[in-house]
Design a protein around this motif. Structure first.
Motif, short mmCIF file in Angstrom:
data_model
loop_
_atom_site.label_atom_id
_atom_site.label_comp_id
_atom_site.label_asym_id
_atom_site.label_seq_id
_atom_site.Cartn_x
_atom_site.Cartn_y
_atom_site.Cartn_z
N TRP A 153 -4.85 8.27 -33.46
CA TRP A 153 -4.89 9.68 -34.43
C TRP A 153 -4.55 9.12 -35.82
O TRP A 153 -4.03 8.21 -35.90
CB TRP A 153 -4.04 10.81 -33.61
CG TRP A 153 -2.29 10.09 -33.66
CD1 TRP A 153 -1.85 9.20 -32.62
CD2 TRP A 153 -1.34 10.42 -34.82
NE1 TRP A 153 -0.44 8.81 -33.17
CE2 TRP A 153 -0.10 9.74 -34.55
CE3 TRP A 153 -1.45 11.12 -35.84
CZ2 TRP A 153 1.00 9.59 -35.09
CZ3 TRP A 153 -0.18 11.20 -36.49
CH2 TRP A 153 1.12 10.44 -36.13
N ASP A 165 -3.86 10.96 -39.40
CA ASP A 165 -3.39 12.30 -39.98
C ASP A 165 -3.17 12.01 -41.71
O ASP A 165 -2.24 11.09 -41.97
CB ASP A 165 -2.11 12.89 -39.44
CG ASP A 165 -1.68 14.44 -40.04
OD1 ASP A 165 -2.42 15.52 -39.53
OD2 ASP A 165 -1.45 14.42 -41.07
N ILE A 182 6.69 16.75 -36.44
CA ILE A 182 6.17 15.64 -35.88
C ILE A 182 7.26 14.55 -35.64
O ILE A 182 8.23 14.47 -36.46
CB ILE A 182 5.06 14.76 -36.56
CG1 ILE A 182 5.42 14.15 -37.73
CG2 ILE A 182 4.01 15.90 -36.99
CD1 ILE A 182 4.31 13.70 -38.55
N VAL A 195 -0.89 15.69 -29.60
CA VAL A 195 -1.16 16.14 -30.92
C VAL A 195 -1.63 17.44 -31.09
O VAL A 195 -2.76 17.58 -30.26
CB VAL A 195 -2.22 15.14 -31.43
CG1 VAL A 195 -2.32 15.35 -33.16
CG2 VAL A 195 -1.49 13.52 -31.42
N HIS A 221 1.02 21.64 -37.80
CA HIS A 221 0.78 20.40 -37.11
C HIS A 221 2.22 19.87 -36.24
O HIS A 221 3.08 19.60 -36.82
CB HIS A 221 0.71 19.34 -38.20
CG HIS A 221 0.27 17.73 -37.78
ND1 HIS A 221 0.50 16.78 -38.40
CD2 HIS A 221 0.13 17.30 -36.50
CE1 HIS A 221 0.34 15.65 -37.86
NE2 HIS A 221 0.12 15.90 -36.55
N ASN A 247 3.41 17.10 -33.14
CA ASN A 247 2.86 15.70 -32.83
C ASN A 247 3.98 15.21 -32.10
O ASN A 247 5.09 15.04 -32.66
CB ASN A 247 2.43 14.87 -34.06
CG ASN A 247 1.86 13.89 -33.74
OD1 ASN A 247 2.34 12.84 -32.85
ND2 ASN A 247 0.68 13.40 -34.52
N SER A 274 4.67 10.23 -33.28
CA SER A 274 4.61 9.93 -34.75
C SER A 274 5.97 9.02 -34.64
O SER A 274 7.01 9.59 -34.16
CB SER A 274 4.81 11.20 -35.63
OG SER A 274 5.28 10.37 -36.83
#
Lengths: 346, 346, 346, 346
Positions: C149, C151, D155, D206, D222, D224, D227
């Motif tokens: 991924w 971002d 995240i 995600v 967002h 996630n 991360s």
């Protein structure tokens, strides 16, 4: 399975509740009593549904045969009396920093514990953080090379104490870390202290310590009660690498920089003035640290030392070393910042 | 429209190119020559297609009737000779920090400029940043209240100089800012300096200055060539508010905290030991600062002073005040950190 | 020594002055003319003492036999005409991003350059930063494992453009970086775009792109003109390591984390719903990056490609790939965020 | 003095211990039982010396006449059964987010509580933080003007759940905050969801949500699990000011920027394409926030609502609004990111 160490906490003020919580959570310890002059405060710390004893009587706690050890979280000026009574009653003792109100008092505690073969441990909490544990390992493994400079900043809008100045309040943290991580042969030789009391509090609210180390190295500490922003950063400069510890950055507490200045090694005497210098600009590494409450490891170490009959990582001698610097710093402060020799450190 | 000031830059080393670029870009100035012992270096700074004179002859520059003023960016030890020659030739002078290699030399420059009625300006660049400009306004408007403490940190993996120590290299920045923003009556009374040379460079690479101010206030400076991380932070604690200037945070260089410690004002003498303290925990404000290169404002101020026949914001006296602290700091360093009085500052 | 490439800069507006400065400073290039419809603007960029030609006539520049190559920094809608004219005149071309106003126009430029055997280079500046250079190396060396991924956030209080929306203004940066670093086989398959125009500017000021990649991976871009704080961060998650690029942190632009989630590899089908997951919590490394202006490397690459007759790192095809996504994004935006397939990418 | 609310905690897993700790510490509540299928886990949470009941029998807890209310911290898929049983037994209920596993199930709970006149509260913990409380005040007082855009990032290297995807795991936080702070008339109209499962976990790890709001505004989320760095930031752009909430910066969680883009207000239709835009570059203010654990305020609110017979700040309807978005997001995900209308929100 070793039997849990049965402990009483003396003093339920600022730090006491943290001790209570950790003694309750740690499998190696068993909290049996909390003692505070204000018994209601002791009860509040334990909560509505606890069967642990709350009392205002130190005598009762020390006479309680269940109690094998005490953790003393009362003001430093009371340590001599309280800890001595506990040792006299045959209890092992974990003592808040600083160990006592003076080197002389601290020495009495160390001697009393030794005479009775009891564990005397100083709660230098920071030494049990994953960060300081790792720093010590890195220093001792030679990863940083020779220690060249240490700069420690611990500033915050802190509680202005009524009985001690900012050096005695905050610098024990920095000094206990310093004595914990510095290898033999790099100990402070002397201390110069500067302070200021710009708000008229009657004692220094801003303090600076300069500590020459052997071989031209230096350590410096800035402690401050008046800062609206909080900083807790220690930089340890070594001949090979430099480490930055930022305790307020949980995602990257330790950064080890492979950056520095090297001097051509065969340059001596007058030639040094034109010495060739080279710069390393290598990578930085932030080692992974397992999180975990330091105080939990303090109480586990305390229990282990009692059960195994060994000396703690931060024993009474470590507490004395911190007191020696604090006393010399107060002397320096009184003489306008003069450099006060420390004598043998370890 | 005033005619642009015709300027020659002396010294095309580290700082010279920045002067060249700003004199070229500023409408109030007109660059006519660049002088360096290494004429190729002067040419490189000007580029392939410039009609500006490049020369290695200081005499030629000073004899050039087009040249009204010079900007001197040579090493400090050469300032006395170069600047004196320029003043003798009737040229106004903008001089890199520090003004000279000693107070005595600096004073000769100040006197020579005064005798010839020429502008002598010290390039204390930081004083022309939007941040320091705003800090000075805030201090002078009383927004911070009485200044209680100043803590300045300027550390970096810097070039180890061959002729000066870290105090003479970096502290002029902090000291020039200090003398620029401190109001009358808060000037430093004395200085104690500590240093260390742990790499064996022949001069201090780590330095600390402690400067007691009037009324119990204090200033402290940490300069360091050995740090792998760069910090440029100055905290100014006041009785009303505290300001944090982080020069490396372009999105929030200045933060003004309405936070602090207040003492009950009617408490005196012994009672202070138990004084009532209260804490303010108000908002923080980060004033908007227009960006803009400080050196651009330096050259504009220089041109304006010449055209208007007035004294610069950072004149020779400001340069002398910085030199006085530096000299006293060197003395303190030589005596192991003793406190050296500064005498009258302004 | 190869003769420097003789260049003219077309367009002296926002980006032109940076091109001028770099062409002047770079030993491999020689600036001979600056062209802008506003000739005064061209002159101002060159300064008072330059012998470089300033002109408002594109014809004159293209007819000038000294000029071997042009750098076009005019608005994208003019690229087709200006660049085509330059190529027709036999000049190599460096073109600002985006390459053109549409895929069709961009393709004409690519074909024209190919037909004449001239260098057509896209100024995807970020691809020449030390950070992106290193990121590409790490990805291509397999240090991150499979890319899972990406971002990318690029937000700021930016100039609201009058002719393009925020996607066409800012996303070319992210998309050019993406196409530069993604290995073959991980290219975007489609794009969905969402936007908002909450201030009534007539075009999107806030934009989001979602780009499914092969093998279940995903890329996402957030661009925004309305943010009071500036963020330029790209995270690249890989099966082995995850990289964080924070372009606004000069002391630590790239951080490579040896942290992540691993799935027991032999788990398939329905069992996946209860799959065993393990977590790696390793160190972080921030590789040392030499600083250096990216645009300087752009102009050096341009000169080298002309002299060596090779294709640039960021050639016309790279520009076309970015245009293809932008066009599809506009289409998606028009259809309320539907997923628009991209076809073959490389 | 009101009698403390007698509470049982159902579920002693991840969140249960936090509920236990807060019910024990809060003067308005009295913990009487902890229930978990694994009774040892319940006992461990209570510690060695507690007199609070530990049990594995939900029936026993619901039959216990001392118990007035329950706090349910079991997996969402069990909420329907557990909470319904509790309501049937006449107990008030505090339920972990999300309220239930679907809108239909959530509605049954809301109706059951209403029918029995019992309090049903959703533990949207973030809504009780000092930060969100202040944000809501600022929004409702019009300090930000009209809300134009919201961007929320949450995240972390999180636990990959075995029963829900990252949207159902993390987005309830963002959505509950959104529904809490958005004024009437700014509610989401629809949702488009994109997700990726690059590690092959069998569900999205995600996730991105795009939520068009009325009047051209937009919200975006967002979330996630993959991360390595932790970010919890929400930006709320308004026509007057923009607020940045960085939950991981305890010294400056909220920053309010008086910066933005203004459009000449009388510009309409086609003219907008050339509209005049102006930029505000004012100060930033970081309001002081008292610290304090949000969950403590959750349990206090729960107790107050039961005693006062009023509806909680975050009632069942709030829980339903969050569920409606989550369900629509799952639908959108299944259809490749199509925009799914939400219908009436409040």
């Amino acid at each position: 399975m070793v039997e849990p160490l049965r402990v009483a906490v003396i003093g339920a003020g600022y730090w006491g509740p943290n001790l209570v919580r950790n003694f309750e959570a740690c499998p190696e310890t068993d909290l049996v009593a909390v003692c505070d002059l204000d018994v209601e405060r002791a009860r509040r710390v334990l909560g509505r549904h606890s069967t642990v004893t709350a009392t205002s009587s130190l005598e009762a706690v020390l006479a309680d045969e269940r109690v094998e050890a005490v953790a003393v979280a009362t003001p430093a000026r009371t340590h001599l009396e309280v800890v001595l009574a506990a040792l006299d009653a045959g209890k092992h003792a974990l003592v808040e920093k600083p160990l006592a109100a003076s080197v002389a008092e601290g020495r009495k505690l160390v001697e009393a514990a030794a005479a009775r073969d009891l564990v005397l441990m100083c709660d230098h909490t920071y030494c049990y953080t994953p960060a300081v544990t790792r720093i010590r390992e890195l220093v001792q493994a030679g990863e940083l090379g020779e220690i060249q400079w240490v700069d420690s900043v611990r500033i915050n809008l802190g509680l202005v104490q009524t009985d001690v100045d900012v050096l005695w309040d905050l610098a024990p943290h920095d000094l206990s870390i310093l004595e914990f991580i510095l290898p033999d042969g790099r100990e402070p030789l002397a201390v110069a202290a500067h302070g200021a009391d710009p708000i008229g509090a009657g004692r220094s609210c801003v303090g600076y310590l300069t500590l020459p180390l052997r071989h031209g190295a230096i350590a410096h500490v800035h402690v401050n009660w008046l800062s609206p922003t909080k900083i807790r950063t220690t930089v340890i400069g070594g001949s090979k690498r430099t480490l930055v510890w930022d305790d307020l950055n949980p995602s990257q507490r330790i950064s080890v920089y492979d950056r520095g200045v090297d001097l051509a090694s065969n340059v001596t005497g007058e030639l040094r003035r034109e010495a060739l210098v080279s710069y390393r600009m290598g990578d930085m590494t932030a080692p992974a640290l397992h999180e975990g409450e330091a105080l939990r490891r303090v109480v586990a170490e305390f229990a282990a030392c009692v059960r195994e009959g060994r000396s703690p990582l931060t024993d009474g001698q470590a507490g004395l070393r911190v007191l020696r610097v604090l006393e010399a710093a107060s002397e320096s402060l009184g003489w306008g910042g003069t450099m006060v020799p420390l004598g043998a450190w370890k």
